[in-house]
Design a protein around this motif. Sequence first.
Motif, PDB file in Angstrom:
ATOM      1  N   THR A 190       0.296  -1.218  -0.304  1.00 14.61           N
ATOM      2  CA  THR A 190      -0.341  -0.169  -0.176  1.00 14.61           C
ATOM      3  C   THR A 190       0.723   1.125   0.312  1.00 14.61           C
ATOM      4  N   TRP A 191       1.846   1.009   0.531  1.00 19.99           N
ATOM      5  CA  TRP A 191       3.243   2.348   0.433  1.00 19.99           C
ATOM      6  C   TRP A 191       3.406   2.271  -0.505  1.00 19.99           C
ATOM      7  N   PRO A 225      -0.398   3.417  -3.486  1.00 17.43           N
ATOM      8  CA  PRO A 225      -1.511   3.521  -2.890  1.00 17.43           C
ATOM      9  C   PRO A 225      -2.668   3.511  -3.589  1.00 17.43           C
ATOM     10  N   ASP A 226      -2.682   3.191  -5.000  1.00 19.99           N
ATOM     11  CA  ASP A 226      -3.693   3.530  -5.566  1.00 19.99           C
ATOM     12  C   ASP A 226      -3.519   2.711  -6.938  1.00 19.99           C
ATOM     13  N   ALA A 228       5.278   3.865   6.813  1.00 20.61           N
ATOM     14  CA  ALA A 228       4.486   4.875   6.203  1.00 20.61           C
ATOM     15  C   ALA A 228       4.660   6.071   6.741  1.00 20.61           C
TER      16      ALA A 228
END
Length: 463
Positions: free
Chosen positions: A291-292, A295-296, A456
């Motif tokens: 995810t880091w 992010p998308d 993050a």
Amino acid sequence: MALSSALAQEGVSRVSSFISTKLNDRASRARIVGRLEWALYRLELALEKTARMPITCVSLLRCRKMLKSAYMEGADLLSKHKQQVLEEGHEETGQLVTSPSYLERIIASAAEFSISSLAGLNKQQYCLSSSVVQNFEWYADCADKFVADVESACPPRRDITLRYPFVRQLLQGKYLSYDKVKGSQRFRFDISPLVLEGRGVEACLRYCYECFDPERLDKSFSLLLMQRLSESTDIVGTAIDCVRSSASLLNLPAQDAIIGNLTQVRNLQEISDSYAPPFVGFEEAFASFSTWSRPDPLCCQRDGHGPSANSTNSSRLSHLFQEQIIHFSCSCYVSALEYNLPSASDEAGGRNIVVDRTPLRLDVGFQPHDRIGNSFVGEAMGGKKKYFPFGTIEQTVDMTRSRSVEFLVGQPEVKDDYKVSWYSRHGSAYFKVEKQRIDMAAVPKASGSRYNTRSAAAKRKRS
């Protein structure tokens, strides 16, 4: 006197009519809120049922993203109106409304209002309407169809012949590993899959080749690849493609050796599989780092085909690497001459450089879809940090070569390492060069350890 009596009677009549209208409005609004609540329940159910399903179709991931966005919008709208309806219903329905004391208070207060003000009380507008709820009910109908599509596609049918090795085991949630020592060499290889909500099935491939012979230190390397999976994924082929892309950028001399080792992976017959994760906390570390890094998960998907215009942003990373790539990193050994650095007769910084033959360890990493928000280049060497105007990734590579040789090779007494970080608005990269002693362990540390340590919080700090 007669006029006063007529006004009072007119006021009571209007108040009674107003109360009746308001009660009908409240009942109507309560029904509308109930319809919205039911539509949101159906949306929530669809999202929950598909949260942990191995979705491999990008179109289904995009559909789920739209449904989740609709659900969040509807939930926000519901929270604004439900409590208001409940409070008003408690006050204005049932016996409270019909009690004489309540009606007397309404009539008594009517004298305080003018006829014009009473006429305007029922003109209050609410953003929640039947037509608005119909939109969410349509999304709920779509959610039912979405669940059916996901269930029919996940997991892939057993009778389907998948073209590339390892794909079926990975989509079944199995962890694959291989570890073998041959003479002075050791081969370690593993692929770990994980289903992440809204991101589909992602996998982490780690490959490490160790050569224990100090004279062949340059043969050792390790790499880490994280990417989204589908039934048509050639994960080993993708790793090879990433090596080629980074080698073309960095002029890596170890390219052929790395690709040669990876090519043999497809034919390995001794790979073991297990549903047990490779280490404790793997799922949390994987999810956080993935995810880091991206992010998308569906950025650069314009109608499902290729990178969008926003993904270029002076960055070639989204074009150098395939769209499904989340992170790629590689560690290997090079010499100053092989790395295309100045030779003993060259000059750098206005002085002659004596080339140190000690091997250099090179660590590189790419995150083609990282989102920073600003663009800059940072350098760290000798305990000092310096920032440069943003340039292309090629310019940053050239800077890394010239300044690292001046710092590490041109100053034999230096024991530190040289680091450069490149951040664009869409995509990031890092480079690290350090001198190695011949008697040190022959293998670079596994690149995969990076996603256990980076967080993050670090990203917020750098931005």
